[in-house]
Structure formats: structure tokens, C-alpha cells
Enzyme design. Structure first.
Site, PDB file in Angstrom:
ATOM      1  N   SER A 136       0.870  -1.244  -0.148  1.00 57.64           N
ATOM      2  CA  SER A 136       0.124   0.023  -0.103  1.00 57.64           C
ATOM      3  C   SER A 136       1.037   1.263   0.061  1.00 57.64           C
ATOM      4  O   SER A 136       0.635   2.421  -0.775  1.00 57.64           O
ATOM      5  CB  SER A 136      -0.915  -0.091   1.249  1.00 57.64           C
ATOM      6  N   TRP A 182       2.260   1.578  -3.494  1.00 64.15           N
ATOM      7  CA  TRP A 182       1.240   2.225  -4.320  1.00 64.15           C
ATOM      8  C   TRP A 182       1.370   3.641  -4.326  1.00 64.15           C
ATOM      9  O   TRP A 182       0.804   4.326  -5.202  1.00 64.15           O
ATOM     10  CB  TRP A 182      -0.323   1.691  -3.701  1.00 64.15           C
ATOM     11  N   HIS A 183       1.296   4.333  -3.083  1.00 65.64           N
ATOM     12  CA  HIS A 183       1.080   5.748  -3.012  1.00 65.64           C
ATOM     13  C   HIS A 183       2.009   6.574  -3.736  1.00 65.64           C
ATOM     14  O   HIS A 183       2.038   7.546  -4.127  1.00 65.64           O
ATOM     15  CB  HIS A 183       0.937   6.045  -1.496  1.00 65.64           C
ATOM     16  N   GLY A 184       3.535   5.703  -3.715  1.00 64.62           N
ATOM     17  CA  GLY A 184       4.589   6.550  -4.356  1.00 64.62           C
ATOM     18  C   GLY A 184       5.992   5.774  -4.440  1.00 64.62           C
ATOM     19  O   GLY A 184       5.980   4.915  -3.538  1.00 64.62           O
ATOM     20  N   PHE A 208      -0.791  10.203  -7.426  1.00 66.36           N
ATOM     21  CA  PHE A 208      -0.814   8.826  -7.479  1.00 66.36           C
ATOM     22  C   PHE A 208      -1.409   7.972  -8.438  1.00 66.36           C
ATOM     23  O   PHE A 208      -1.299   6.813  -8.496  1.00 66.36           O
ATOM     24  CB  PHE A 208      -1.296   8.179  -5.875  1.00 66.36           C
TER      25      PHE A 208
END
Length: 488
Positions: free
Chosen positions: A318, A321-323, A488
Site C-alpha cells: 500500500s 502504491w502511494h509513491g 498517485f
């Protein structure tokens, strides 16, 4: 196209009016065209990426439904690889390439591969996950493959939630594009009120807080103690108001036309634990990871040690996923680690709670739980917002400086004036946060601000609406302030 732009102020009413004027058979065409225009306001050529993934996933879905066993799995793999491959190239290649180059330098190896100089398509992670949810649900037999290419394309590209969610499931959205939505005054006004509340959170609260947060976090080596704490607390509310504000506008815009998007936030800073926070924050993403990553690894139907590993892996992914940055991975890891520690220490905490008789003081106990959770979450946000790991370490290590020295705090308050922020700025910021959290407290008790207003005389209702609109117009920070999650 930004929601907080003049373009959208023109775009939204035109699209909405056309939607209700057109016959049902043409509405999807208009919405798909409008969604393409909306997306092409950013980098027009990147719509080709969307078209490519839409065609791949559309074909894959049909063949997954038709075929059996290994052949069926082949098309699932093709779909996943095409989506994840595009995501990797545009979002993660440089991150992994830089880390490989760093390792090569440590080992004194030659590493000639250069970074790619390409822009990240806006909202790529969001519509990639929405596409993946479709093919996975078809593969699992929970959703029939969509035969109408235009409707499937609209499912991926529906403009309100195209670039920052909520990340929808096909079971919730696909059938809605076939349904006839008539003009309903109550539903339309309800959607417009939600949009107004979202604009208030974005342009009045989030963008006003951003003025201070950006100054401090972009020059973190110049600040210590009280200033860093204020900036961190402000960022906690900035990111919430920014992202939940987007979700409110998206959900409200869809609701005006008769579409129902899933709730994405449910008063997360009223959470009594980090686990509860993640049941209230970015719900569409949290449930996506739960359904397709966490449960696929066994979820909590395994040994406790394996459950902890599953939880940590999910939150690390997770974070990634954000960066494409170690700060995001650490942020995700901390959120998972806090939940593991919470589980390990549950018996000790129960004994401490019993010894202090906190159960007999439920309101105080609730305040303590919510406050401690907010502190933990705000601590993780330091990594999320910091420009680098070095900045994050500096901020954490310098927060304690001068906290017990009133002269230092007084000097830091005086310094704010040289940054362009006077006491009225802070008073207004705190008042806005208190008002918003007051509304959340009201909702926690089972009441609804809009329903309460609806029972009041017309003069009271419309005075409240005018105050809301005037607050947005007079106090809003307008311009080119993108939503944080667009990156994102």
C-alpha cells in the site's frame, strides 16, 4: 481538469444538463466523451494508455468468462501484466533503477541504465486498480463480462472518480450505466450540498493549511520543535480535507446525475485505533487491498505469525502504491507495524485500562484512545509528506527541541510573522478545523448536518447555504492547487 478550476465550473453544469436532456441511449456516449475531454485537459496523449488498457481488459474479461482453467488464467495474467507493466514503467521504473544503480556503486559494478524522463499519467494507480478489480471479479465468477465496449470504457473513465477515486467495483457501477436516472430535485440538491462541503474542505481548509505546511516541510532544516509539530498536525488535516474533499465532490457530482459511488471516508480522525482508522480512511483502496491482496495471502485465516506477515506485506505494498519512494514504504510499514504491536500488547493494555478504571469513564477513555491514535497517524504522515528520508529523520529528531522552553516557543511564534502568517491565519485555521470536527462529532452521534438543517425554517437553511458559499468564495485559495492524490 481540476475540480477547483473555472474550467470545471463550466464543464460540470453543461455535462449535467446534457445528461438529463439526452435520451437514455445517448447518455453513455455523452458521458464517455465528456470523460475523455476531462482527462485530456491534463496530458492529452496519455489517453492512449487508457484506451490500450481498456481494450486489453475488455477482451480479457470476455475470454476469461468463456474459457476454463489454464486458458482462463492466461488471460487474467495477460490483463494483470499489461496493467501492472504500464504502472511499473511510468511510476516505478526510475525508483527501482536508482536503487539498482546505488547497489551497483556499492559493489563497484558498472550500471549503464539511465532513468526514463517521462511524466506520470495523472491518476494512473486509480484507474489501473479499477480495471484490475473488473478482470479479477470476472475471473472469480462474481461479475459477468461486459459485452458493451462503450459501457466498459465508461466504467473505467467515468469522470467524477477517474483520477482519484473512489476505486469502484464492477458490481456497483456497471449496472448503473444502463439504468435510467430522472431529474430528482431532492437528490440533485443533496449532491450539490455534498460538492459544496467538499469544496469547503479543499479550497478553504486544505489549501489554506498547505501554505504553512509547504513552507515548513519544503525547508524543514530551518525549523524545530513547536513549528514542526504545528506543520505536522496541519498536514494531517490538510491531507484529509484535500482527499476527502475530492471524494465529496466526486460522489456529489455523480449523485446529481443519479449515480451512487461508494463512501470513501468515514470520519477517520474519530478512530480509536490504527486498525479502525484504516476502516474509515480511503475505504475504496483499503477494501481493494483487503479483497485482492490480504485475503489472497490467507488474511487472518492462518497462524498468528503468518497473519502479521500478511498484514505487513499488505501495508508495505500500500505504501509503494502511494509513491515510488522509500518514505511511502516506511509510511505503509509503520501503519502495519502499529497494528501488529497493538495486537501483541492487547492483554497488557486491557490490564492497564482495568487498573485505571477507564471503562467507568467512557468519554475520557474515548478521548484518550482517539487522541493517541491521532498522534500515531500524524507521526506516520511525517514520512508521507517529507520530501526525503533525510528530511523525515530531521523532522522527527528536531521535534523535541524547545518544547519545554516558553521563550523558544514565543520566538517561534514571532518567527511565523516573518513567514507571512499572522495570528489571524492560525486562529482561522483552527476555527475551520474545529467546525469540521464538530460536524464529525455530530455525525458520530448518528445525526446528519444536512438533515438537521432541512428541519429548520427556510430563512435558517438558506442563510446557512449562503454562508457556506460565501466562505468558499471569500476564504478559498483558488488557483492551480492540484489535489494531493492526483500524483498517485
Amino acid at each position: 481538469m481540476l475540480f477547483n478550476s473555472l474550467d470545471f465550473l463550466i464543464f460540470f453544469p453543461i455535462v449535467t444538463i446534457l445528461y438529463f436532456l439526452l435520451p437514455q441511449k445517448l447518455r453513455w456516449v455523452m458521458l464517455l466523451t465528456a470523460s475523455c475531454i476531462f482527462y485530456m485537459f491534463f496530458v492529452p496523449v496519455y489517453i492512449l494508455i487508457l484506451i490500450f488498457t481498456i481494450i486489453i481488459d475488455y477482451i480479457s474479461g470476455i475470454y476469461i468468462e468463456r474459457l476454463q482453467d489454464k486458458k482462463k488464467k492466461l488471460f487474467l495474467i495477460i490483463s494483470i501484466l499489461s496493467n501492472v507493466g504500464i504502472l511499473f514503467v511510468f511510476k516505478y521504473f526510475n525508483f527501482f533503477n536508482e536503487n539498482m544503480a546505488y547497489m551497483a556503486r556499492l559493489l563497484h559494478w558498472n550500471y549503464p541504465i539511465e532513468n526514463l524522463w517521462i511524466l506520470l499519467p495523472i491518476g494512473l494507480s486509480f484507474h489501473t486498480f479499477q480495471s484490475l478489480s473488473y478482470v479479477i471479479e470476472v475471473y472469480r465468477g462474481h461479475q459477468k463480462a461486459e459485452r458493451h465496449l462503450g459501457i466498459y470504457a465508461l466504467y473505467v473513465m467515468f469522470y467524477p472518480q477517474l483520477v482519484a477515486g473512489p476505486i469502484e467495483r464492477p458490481q456497483n457501477m456497471l449496472h448503473q450505466f444502463y439504468e435510467y436516472h430522472s431529474f430528482d430535485y431532492k437528490r440533485v440538491t443533496s449532491g450539490l450540498k455534498l460538492m459544496a462541503w467538499g469544496f469547503l474542505k479543499k479550497v478553504v481548509i486544505a489549501d489554506r493549511l498547505a501554505l504553512f505546511v509547504n513552507q515548513v516541510y519544503n525547508n524543514s532544516s530551518e525549523y524545530t520543535g513547536f513549528t514542526l509539530i504545528v506543520a505536522t498536525v496541519f498536514f494531517s488535516f490538510q491531507i484529509f480535507c484535500d482527499f476527502s474533499g475530492y471524494s465529496d465532490i466526486a460522489i456529489g457530482a455523480a449523485q446529481v446525475m443519479g449515480f451512487k459511488l461508494m463512501t470513501n471516508f468515514r470520519r477517520p480522525y474519530m478512530s480509536k485505533s490504527v486498525a479502525e482508522f484504516w476502516r474509515r480512511w480511503h475505504i475504496s483502496l483499503s477494501t481493494w487491498f483487503k479483497d485482492y491482496v490480504y485475503i489472497s495471502m490467507g488474511g487472518n485465516r492462518v497462524s498468528k505469525s503468518r497473519w502479521m506477515l500478511n498484514l505487513m506485506i499488505t501495508f508495505l505494498i500500500s505504501g509503494l502504491w502511494h509513491g515510488a519512494n522509500w518514505t511511502y514504504i516506511i509510511w505503509g510499514g509503520l501503519n502495519g507495524l502499529f497494528q501488529v504491536i497493538s495486537y501483541i500488547t492487547r492483554n497488557v493494555r486491557r490490564r492497564v485500562t482495568g487498573a485505571l478504571s477507564l471503562e467507568k469513564l467512557p468519554r475520557l477513555y474515548w478521548i484518550l484512545q482517539v487522541s493517541f491514535t491521532f498522534i500515531l497517524i500524524s507521526f506516520t504522515w511525517i514520512f508521507f509528506r517529507a520530501n526525503s528520508m533525510a528530511d523525515a529523520v530531521h523532522i522527527i529528531s528536531h521535534i523535541p527541541e524547545g518544547l519545554l522552553d516558553t521563550d523558544v516557543i514565543r520566538a517561534q511564534l514571532a518567527e511565523l510573522g516573518t513567514m507571512g502568517f499572522d495570528k489571524y491565519y492560525f486562529i482561522l485555521s483552527f476555527i475551520l478545523i474545529i467546525i469540521m470536527e464538530g460536524v464529525h462529532l455530530l455525525e458520530e452521534s448518528g445525526k446528519n448536518m444536512w438533515e438537521i438543517l432541512s428541519t429548520k425554517p427556510a430563512i435558517v437553511r438558506y442563510t446557512a447555504y449562503y454562508i457556506l458559499i460565501l466562505t468558499i468564495l471569500l476564504l478559498g485559495e483558488f488557483g492551480s492547487n492540484e489535489f494531493i492524490y492526483f500524483q498517485f
